[in-house]
Design a protein around this motif. Structure first.
Motif, PDB file in Angstrom:
ATOM      1  N   MET A  21       3.944  -6.605 -12.420  1.00  0.00           N
ATOM      2  CA  MET A  21       4.617  -6.651 -13.705  1.00  0.00           C
ATOM      3  C   MET A  21       5.909  -5.859 -13.625  1.00  0.00           C
ATOM      4  SD  MET A  21       2.967  -3.999 -16.487  1.00  0.00           S
ATOM      5  CE  MET A  21       1.397  -3.723 -15.752  1.00  0.00           C
ATOM      6  N   ILE A  22       6.738  -6.082 -14.620  1.00  0.00           N
ATOM      7  CA  ILE A  22       8.004  -5.347 -14.730  1.00  0.00           C
ATOM      8  C   ILE A  22       8.022  -4.606 -16.053  1.00  0.00           C
ATOM      9  CG2 ILE A  22      10.500  -5.599 -15.044  1.00  0.00           C
ATOM     10  CD1 ILE A  22      10.377  -7.889 -12.994  1.00  0.00           C
ATOM     11  N   VAL A  23       8.444  -3.357 -16.008  1.00  0.00           N
ATOM     12  CA  VAL A  23       8.740  -2.571 -17.200  1.00  0.00           C
ATOM     13  C   VAL A  23      10.251  -2.446 -17.225  1.00  0.00           C
ATOM     14  CG1 VAL A  23       8.492  -0.340 -18.341  1.00  0.00           C
ATOM     15  CG2 VAL A  23       6.556  -1.326 -17.066  1.00  0.00           C
ATOM     16  N   TRP A  24      10.887  -3.215 -18.117  1.00  0.00           N
ATOM     17  CA  TRP A  24      12.350  -3.232 -18.214  1.00  0.00           C
ATOM     18  C   TRP A  24      12.757  -2.243 -19.297  1.00  0.00           C
ATOM     19  CZ3 TRP A  24      15.333  -6.959 -15.440  1.00  0.00           C
ATOM     20  CH2 TRP A  24      16.713  -6.825 -15.620  1.00  0.00           C
ATOM     21  N   ILE A  25      13.594  -1.284 -18.920  1.00  0.00           N
ATOM     22  CA  ILE A  25      14.081  -0.287 -19.874  1.00  0.00           C
ATOM     23  C   ILE A  25      15.547  -0.571 -20.136  1.00  0.00           C
ATOM     24  CG2 ILE A  25      14.383   2.163 -20.374  1.00  0.00           C
ATOM     25  CD1 ILE A  25      12.050   2.711 -18.434  1.00  0.00           C
ATOM     26  N   ASN A  26      15.810  -1.066 -21.330  1.00  0.00           N
ATOM     27  CA  ASN A  26      17.145  -1.482 -21.756  1.00  0.00           C
ATOM     28  C   ASN A  26      17.707  -0.433 -22.709  1.00  0.00           C
ATOM     29  OD1 ASN A  26      19.387  -3.180 -22.214  1.00  0.00           O
ATOM     30  ND2 ASN A  26      18.113  -4.986 -22.554  1.00  0.00           N
ATOM     31  N   GLY A  27      18.948  -0.582 -23.060  1.00  0.00           N
ATOM     32  CA  GLY A  27      19.649   0.337 -23.946  1.00  0.00           C
ATOM     33  C   GLY A  27      21.032   0.560 -23.376  1.00  0.00           C
ATOM     34  N   THR A  28      21.900   1.148 -24.150  1.00  0.00           N
ATOM     35  CA  THR A  28      23.272   1.280 -23.681  1.00  0.00           C
ATOM     36  C   THR A  28      23.416   2.382 -22.639  1.00  0.00           C
ATOM     37  OG1 THR A  28      25.588   1.278 -24.384  1.00  0.00           O
ATOM     38  CG2 THR A  28      24.122   2.892 -25.432  1.00  0.00           C
ATOM     39  N   HIS A  29      24.574   2.409 -22.025  1.00  0.00           N
ATOM     40  CA  HIS A  29      24.887   3.408 -21.003  1.00  0.00           C
ATOM     41  C   HIS A  29      24.880   4.795 -21.643  1.00  0.00           C
ATOM     42  CE1 HIS A  29      26.040   0.090 -18.389  1.00  0.00           C
ATOM     43  NE2 HIS A  29      26.635  -0.417 -19.450  1.00  0.00           N
ATOM     44  N   GLY A  30      24.185   5.718 -21.006  1.00  0.00           N
ATOM     45  CA  GLY A  30      24.154   7.093 -21.490  1.00  0.00           C
ATOM     46  C   GLY A  30      22.993   7.416 -22.408  1.00  0.00           C
ATOM     47  N   VAL A  31      22.118   6.431 -22.676  1.00  0.00           N
ATOM     48  CA  VAL A  31      21.004   6.684 -23.596  1.00  0.00           C
ATOM     49  C   VAL A  31      19.807   7.331 -22.895  1.00  0.00           C
ATOM     50  CG1 VAL A  31      19.792   4.461 -23.440  1.00  0.00           C
ATOM     51  CG2 VAL A  31      19.852   5.704 -25.625  1.00  0.00           C
ATOM     52  N   GLY A  32      19.779   7.299 -21.561  1.00  0.00           N
ATOM     53  CA  GLY A  32      18.708   7.955 -20.832  1.00  0.00           C
ATOM     54  C   GLY A  32      17.776   7.032 -20.071  1.00  0.00           C
ATOM     55  N   LYS A  33      18.208   5.820 -19.778  1.00  0.00           N
ATOM     56  CA  LYS A  33      17.346   4.851 -19.088  1.00  0.00           C
ATOM     57  C   LYS A  33      16.910   5.322 -17.709  1.00  0.00           C
ATOM     58  CE  LYS A  33      20.329   1.588 -19.190  1.00  0.00           C
ATOM     59  NZ  LYS A  33      21.382   2.442 -19.715  1.00  0.00           N
ATOM     60  N   THR A  34      17.847   5.795 -16.905  1.00  0.00           N
ATOM     61  CA  THR A  34      17.528   6.180 -15.529  1.00  0.00           C
ATOM     62  C   THR A  34      16.577   7.373 -15.506  1.00  0.00           C
ATOM     63  OG1 THR A  34      19.635   5.305 -14.758  1.00  0.00           O
ATOM     64  CG2 THR A  34      18.530   6.899 -13.323  1.00  0.00           C
ATOM     65  N   THR A  35      16.849   8.363 -16.322  1.00  0.00           N
ATOM     66  CA  THR A  35      15.979   9.535 -16.406  1.00  0.00           C
ATOM     67  C   THR A  35      14.586   9.125 -16.868  1.00  0.00           C
ATOM     68  OG1 THR A  35      17.865  10.957 -16.897  1.00  0.00           O
ATOM     69  CG2 THR A  35      15.678  11.792 -17.508  1.00  0.00           C
ATOM     70  N   THR A  36      14.527   8.306 -17.905  1.00  0.00           N
ATOM     71  CA  THR A  36      13.238   7.865 -18.446  1.00  0.00           C
ATOM     72  C   THR A  36      12.486   7.018 -17.425  1.00  0.00           C
ATOM     73  OG1 THR A  36      14.128   7.962 -20.695  1.00  0.00           O
ATOM     74  CG2 THR A  36      12.131   6.637 -20.365  1.00  0.00           C
ATOM     75  N   ALA A  37      13.199   6.133 -16.717  1.00  0.00           N
ATOM     76  CA  ALA A  37      12.542   5.270 -15.725  1.00  0.00           C
ATOM     77  C   ALA A  37      11.860   6.094 -14.640  1.00  0.00           C
ATOM     78  CB  ALA A  37      13.555   4.315 -15.100  1.00  0.00           C
ATOM     79  N   ALA A  38      12.514   7.146 -14.162  1.00  0.00           N
ATOM     80  CA  ALA A  38      11.910   7.998 -13.136  1.00  0.00           C
ATOM     81  C   ALA A  38      10.633   8.661 -13.663  1.00  0.00           C
ATOM     82  CB  ALA A  38      12.911   9.050 -12.664  1.00  0.00           C
ATOM     83  N   LEU A  39      10.635   9.033 -14.924  1.00  0.00           N
ATOM     84  CA  LEU A  39       9.452   9.651 -15.524  1.00  0.00           C
ATOM     85  C   LEU A  39       8.345   8.623 -15.749  1.00  0.00           C
ATOM     86  CD1 LEU A  39      11.384  11.922 -18.027  1.00  0.00           C
ATOM     87  CD2 LEU A  39      10.089  12.703 -16.018  1.00  0.00           C
ATOM     88  N   VAL A  40       8.716   7.410 -16.153  1.00  0.00           N
ATOM     89  CA  VAL A  40       7.730   6.341 -16.326  1.00  0.00           C
ATOM     90  C   VAL A  40       7.060   6.047 -14.987  1.00  0.00           C
ATOM     91  CG1 VAL A  40       7.437   3.871 -16.816  1.00  0.00           C
ATOM     92  CG2 VAL A  40       8.808   5.297 -18.353  1.00  0.00           C
ATOM     93  N   GLN A  41       7.851   6.006 -13.932  1.00  0.00           N
ATOM     94  CA  GLN A  41       7.317   5.722 -12.597  1.00  0.00           C
ATOM     95  C   GLN A  41       6.239   6.743 -12.224  1.00  0.00           C
ATOM     96  OE1 GLN A  41       8.124   7.500  -9.381  1.00  0.00           O
ATOM     97  NE2 GLN A  41       6.672   6.119  -8.431  1.00  0.00           N
ATOM     98  N   GLN A  42       6.413   7.981 -12.621  1.00  0.00           N
ATOM     99  CA  GLN A  42       5.413   9.017 -12.329  1.00  0.00           C
ATOM    100  C   GLN A  42       4.125   8.817 -13.123  1.00  0.00           C
ATOM    101  OE1 GLN A  42       7.234  12.860 -12.965  1.00  0.00           O
ATOM    102  NE2 GLN A  42       9.009  12.328 -11.712  1.00  0.00           N
ATOM    103  N   LEU A  43       4.225   8.116 -14.254  1.00  0.00           N
ATOM    104  CA  LEU A  43       3.071   7.943 -15.140  1.00  0.00           C
ATOM    105  C   LEU A  43       2.304   6.644 -14.892  1.00  0.00           C
ATOM    106  CD1 LEU A  43       4.763   9.142 -18.459  1.00  0.00           C
ATOM    107  CD2 LEU A  43       3.093  10.408 -17.063  1.00  0.00           C
ATOM    108  N   LEU A  44       2.919   5.683 -14.233  1.00  0.00           N
ATOM    109  CA  LEU A  44       2.264   4.397 -13.990  1.00  0.00           C
ATOM    110  C   LEU A  44       1.807   4.309 -12.537  1.00  0.00           C
ATOM    111  CD1 LEU A  44       4.609   1.889 -15.873  1.00  0.00           C
ATOM    112  CD2 LEU A  44       2.443   2.882 -16.656  1.00  0.00           C
ATOM    113  N   PRO A  45       0.533   4.103 -12.320  1.00  0.00           N
ATOM    114  CA  PRO A  45       0.044   3.979 -10.948  1.00  0.00           C
ATOM    115  C   PRO A  45       0.700   2.797 -10.237  1.00  0.00           C
ATOM    116  CG  PRO A  45      -1.781   4.059 -12.537  1.00  0.00           C
ATOM    117  CD  PRO A  45      -0.510   3.953 -13.315  1.00  0.00           C
TER     118      PRO A  45
END
Length: 176
Positions: free
Chosen positions: A1-25
């Motif tokens: 599956m894909i978890v797509w994190i959208n939103g404008t530039h500077g909203v925190g997508k990259t930071t949030t994605a790294a944290l999501v990756q730590q939470l999803l096996p």
């Protein structure tokens, strides 16, 4: 599956994605911007544009890259990527659906004033005209189609950790 994190530039997508990756096996981050970077390195030959998403090959390359990575390693791809043009999102999501890849689409949202403040006060990147240029297109997409296509996570006052937890909990929740 894909978890797509959208939103404008500077909203925190990259930071949030790294944290999501730590939470999803069994998950890993795939940044579709790097597909754009590959295209940007082709010189000369591609038409001038202010955004690599306008190049026709970008969207199917994103789909094919995600599909092939999932075929190779399985699991979940967490993809932080701004897509504000509705036909582009439709092309990507339809392409993924054609391959039977489920997509959980999230939008990190903050109001315009908050976004501008964060962009101007970014301790790492500093003020960015590029990021500022996408605030209004984001707000327009949010008003007209984007928020109807995704689970919206208001990050105006939320930490990236809280946003990541909300995304992970939503993805891991039993269907039904």
């Amino acid at each position: 599956m894909i978890v797509w994190i959208n939103g404008t530039h500077g909203v925190g997508k990259t930071t949030t994605a790294a944290l999501v990756q730590q939470l999803l096996p069994d998950s890993r981050v795939l940044d579709a911007e790097k597909v754009g970077g590959v295209l940007m390195d082709i010189s000369p030959g591609l038409p001038e544009t202010d955004n690599f998403q306008h190049w026709d090959p970008w969207r199917p390359l994103v789909v094919d890259t995600a599909r092939r990575v999932l075929d190779y390693v399985g699991g979940t791809l967490v993809m932080p990527m701004t897509v504000l043009v509705e036909p582009y999102w439709r092309e990507i999501s339809a392409g993924l659906a054609e391959h039977g890849i489920p997509v959980h689409h999230f939008v990190l949202h903050a109001d315009g004033d908050t976004l501008r403040h964060r962009i101007d006060n970014d301790a790492v990147m500093g003020p960015s005209w590029f990021r500022h240029a996408y605030v209004e297109p984001y707000l327009e997409a949010a008003r007209t189609w984007l928020h109807d296509e995704a689970a919206v996570i208001d990050v105006t006052h939320a930490t990236p950790e809280a946003a990541a937890r909300q995304i992970a909990d939503s993805v891991l929740a039993p269907a039904g």
